[in-house]
Design a protein around this motif. Structure first.
Motif, PDB file in Angstrom:
ATOM      1  N   SER A  72       0.796  -1.325  -0.258  1.00 29.59           N
ATOM      2  CA  SER A  72      -0.403   0.030  -0.358  1.00 29.59           C
ATOM      3  C   SER A  72       0.803   1.092   0.133  1.00 29.59           C
ATOM      4  O   SER A  72       0.418   2.622  -0.601  1.00 29.59           O
ATOM      5  N   ARG A  73       2.495   0.757   0.377  1.00 34.32           N
ATOM      6  CA  ARG A  73       3.210   2.367   1.380  1.00 34.32           C
ATOM      7  C   ARG A  73       3.812   2.358  -1.056  1.00 34.32           C
ATOM      8  O   ARG A  73       4.361   3.325  -0.730  1.00 34.32           O
ATOM      9  N   VAL A  74       4.729   1.623  -1.486  1.00 35.79           N
ATOM     10  CA  VAL A  74       4.975   1.585  -2.595  1.00 35.79           C
ATOM     11  C   VAL A  74       3.877   1.682  -3.377  1.00 35.79           C
ATOM     12  O   VAL A  74       4.930   2.172  -4.383  1.00 35.79           O
ATOM     13  N   HIS A  75       2.788   1.339  -3.664  1.00 35.00           N
ATOM     14  CA  HIS A  75       1.981   1.172  -4.814  1.00 35.00           C
ATOM     15  C   HIS A  75       1.879   2.960  -5.600  1.00 35.00           C
ATOM     16  O   HIS A  75       1.615   3.894  -5.152  1.00 35.00           O
ATOM     17  N   ILE A 150      13.161  -5.983  -3.415  1.00 32.43           N
ATOM     18  CA  ILE A 150      13.155  -5.085  -2.100  1.00 32.43           C
ATOM     19  C   ILE A 150      12.329  -6.614  -1.351  1.00 32.43           C
ATOM     20  O   ILE A 150      12.288  -7.671  -1.734  1.00 32.43           O
ATOM     21  N   SER A 151      12.487  -6.504  -0.022  1.00 27.52           N
ATOM     22  CA  SER A 151      11.999  -7.714   0.714  1.00 27.52           C
ATOM     23  C   SER A 151      10.286  -7.637   1.148  1.00 27.52           C
ATOM     24  O   SER A 151      10.708  -6.186   2.019  1.00 27.52           O
ATOM     25  N   ALA A 152       9.909  -7.973   2.241  1.00 24.74           N
ATOM     26  CA  ALA A 152       9.071  -7.789   2.483  1.00 24.74           C
ATOM     27  C   ALA A 152       8.841  -6.576   4.051  1.00 24.74           C
ATOM     28  O   ALA A 152       8.240  -5.981   4.806  1.00 24.74           O
ATOM     29  N   SER A 153      10.387  -7.410   4.438  1.00 18.48           N
ATOM     30  CA  SER A 153      10.881  -6.670   6.000  1.00 18.48           C
ATOM     31  C   SER A 153      10.894  -4.719   5.715  1.00 18.48           C
ATOM     32  O   SER A 153      11.807  -4.631   6.262  1.00 18.48           O
ATOM     33  N   ASP A 154      11.155  -4.618   4.487  1.00 20.50           N
ATOM     34  CA  ASP A 154      12.411  -2.806   4.349  1.00 20.50           C
ATOM     35  C   ASP A 154      10.409  -2.143   3.931  1.00 20.50           C
ATOM     36  O   ASP A 154       8.664  -2.366   4.208  1.00 20.50           O
ATOM     37  N   TYR A 155      10.703  -1.017   3.964  1.00 15.99           N
ATOM     38  CA  TYR A 155       9.686   0.001   4.479  1.00 15.99           C
ATOM     39  C   TYR A 155      10.375   1.235   3.555  1.00 15.99           C
ATOM     40  O   TYR A 155      11.777   2.086   4.332  1.00 15.99           O
ATOM     41  N   PRO A 156       9.737   1.974   2.546  1.00 15.67           N
ATOM     42  CA  PRO A 156      10.097   3.554   1.860  1.00 15.67           C
ATOM     43  C   PRO A 156      10.125   4.202   2.890  1.00 15.67           C
ATOM     44  O   PRO A 156       9.440   4.980   3.643  1.00 15.67           O
ATOM     45  N   LEU A 157      10.642   4.816   2.604  1.00 17.71           N
ATOM     46  CA  LEU A 157      11.919   6.615   3.234  1.00 17.71           C
ATOM     47  C   LEU A 157      10.996   7.431   3.065  1.00 17.71           C
ATOM     48  O   LEU A 157      10.661   8.824   3.107  1.00 17.71           O
ATOM     49  N   SER A 159       7.525   8.348  -0.455  1.00 17.42           N
ATOM     50  CA  SER A 159       6.525   8.177  -1.450  1.00 17.42           C
ATOM     51  C   SER A 159       6.824   7.556  -2.324  1.00 17.42           C
ATOM     52  O   SER A 159       7.979   7.776  -2.630  1.00 17.42           O
ATOM     53  N   ALA A 160       6.131   6.943  -2.669  1.00 20.06           N
ATOM     54  CA  ALA A 160       5.949   6.148  -4.595  1.00 20.06           C
ATOM     55  C   ALA A 160       6.381   7.222  -5.459  1.00 20.06           C
ATOM     56  O   ALA A 160       6.774   7.458  -6.098  1.00 20.06           O
ATOM     57  N   ASP A 161       5.708   8.458  -5.143  1.00 18.83           N
ATOM     58  CA  ASP A 161       5.771   9.202  -6.358  1.00 18.83           C
ATOM     59  C   ASP A 161       6.710  10.188  -6.447  1.00 18.83           C
ATOM     60  O   ASP A 161       7.706  10.769  -7.263  1.00 18.83           O
ATOM     61  N   THR A 162       7.314  10.395  -5.461  1.00 18.56           N
ATOM     62  CA  THR A 162       9.039  10.861  -5.257  1.00 18.56           C
ATOM     63  C   THR A 162      10.215   9.884  -5.510  1.00 18.56           C
ATOM     64  O   THR A 162      11.202   9.946  -6.405  1.00 18.56           O
ATOM     65  N   MET A 163       9.480   9.025  -5.594  1.00 16.88           N
ATOM     66  CA  MET A 163      10.557   7.520  -6.258  1.00 16.88           C
ATOM     67  C   MET A 163      10.649   7.690  -7.903  1.00 16.88           C
ATOM     68  O   MET A 163      11.815   7.486  -8.026  1.00 16.88           O
ATOM     69  N   ARG A 164       9.086   7.995  -8.076  1.00 16.32           N
ATOM     70  CA  ARG A 164       9.899   7.980  -9.427  1.00 16.32           C
ATOM     71  C   ARG A 164       9.890   9.193 -10.410  1.00 16.32           C
ATOM     72  O   ARG A 164      11.111   9.326 -10.974  1.00 16.32           O
TER      73      ARG A 164
END
Length: 266
Positions: A72-75, A150-157, A159-164
């Motif tokens: 939900s966070r990286v989508h 990534i693994s399911a243990s990770d968490y984004p620092l 937003s997905a928009d910022t990554m793009r």
């Protein structure tokens, strides 16, 4: 083959908090979020280029419970996603999570890969990553430029928009840079040589049935590996993390190139 630069630096790859690992402070400063007002630089940020990303998530029994929140966070609707859940995760744990993903209309760009057994540090993990990369290249029809695993243990620092936006920057796009995190110092490489490159190992997951829930651990044969010498392929080995941000050109070479297939022999 296309020329690809492989940069041993945290930089743009440092947009996730790695589970169960100690990381140095990130040197990468992401661009401003694009949903801000003009007074806060929102108008300027809105003009920044973006790029589609291909994000591969590997989940195991220890972290599969984090998968719904992570997704939900990286989508982002403009990206493509592939998820693999280790076959050792019980069906009564996996199925509710998979059913929720399939039922979510926002997740039409999320592919649940067929389950198979994986061995930590084994070649089965590498082959699984290559299978996801092949899916992104051959089956999605999306012109993504960066592959992130990534693994399911990770968490984004961020937003997905910022990554793009970060990976869509003109410098990265022009130079087709890829990112890995190198382990500095000779001891890491010495350990890899001693326990992996110089000796033949066997990954039991390769022989496990698709629905096997049996535990798999890398098996040491004790036999010398004749392909473990750097001169075999004229390469200089380095110790690095398995988590990467790779340009599409690198992924094409890894999936379809002759050298990529030869290196699987190691």
């Amino acid at each position: 083959a296309a020329a690809v630069a492989l940069v041993a630096a945290p930089a743009a790859a440092q947009v996730f908090r790695r589970g169960q690992h100690a990381w140095s402070p990130p040197t990468f400063v992401p661009p401003p979020e694009r949903d801000g007002g003009a007074a806060n630089g929102g108008a300027a940020a809105a003009a920044l280029p973006t790029t589609p990303l291909a994000i591969f998530i590997q989940a195991a029994g220890s972290n599969v419970g984090h998968l719904p929140r992570l997704l939900s966070r990286v989508h982002d609707a403009g990206n493509v996603y592939a998820i693999h859940v280790d076959a050792k995760v019980p069906a009564d744990t996996y199925e509710p999570i998979a059913a929720a993903i399939r039922a979510n209309p926002a997740y039409t760009n999320v592919h649940l890969m067929p389950r198979s057994a994986l061995t930590y540090l084994g070649i089965s993990l590498v082959l699984n990553t290559l299978s996801a990369a092949r899916h992104f290249l051959m089956d999605t029809g999306v012109p993504w430029t960066y592959f992130i695993n990534i693994s399911a243990s990770d968490y984004p620092l961020v937003s997905a928009d910022t990554m793009r936006t970060a990976f869509g920057g003109p410098d990265l796009q022009a130079h087709r840079l890829s990112f890995v995190q190198n382990f500095l110092g000779d001891q890491h490489l010495a350990n890899i040589r001693k326990f992996r490159l110089n000796k033949l190992t066997f990954d039991p997951a390769l022989a496990a049935p698709p629905d096997s829930t049996a535990d798999t651990r890398l098996a040491q044969t004790g036999l010398d590996n004749p392909l473990g010498r750097p001169s075999t392929f004229g390469l200089r080995y380095a110790a690095a993390e398995a988590w990467m941000a790779l340009h599409r050109d690198f992924v094409v070479e890894a999936v379809t190139g002759d050298l990529g297939r030869q290196l699987l022999a190691l």
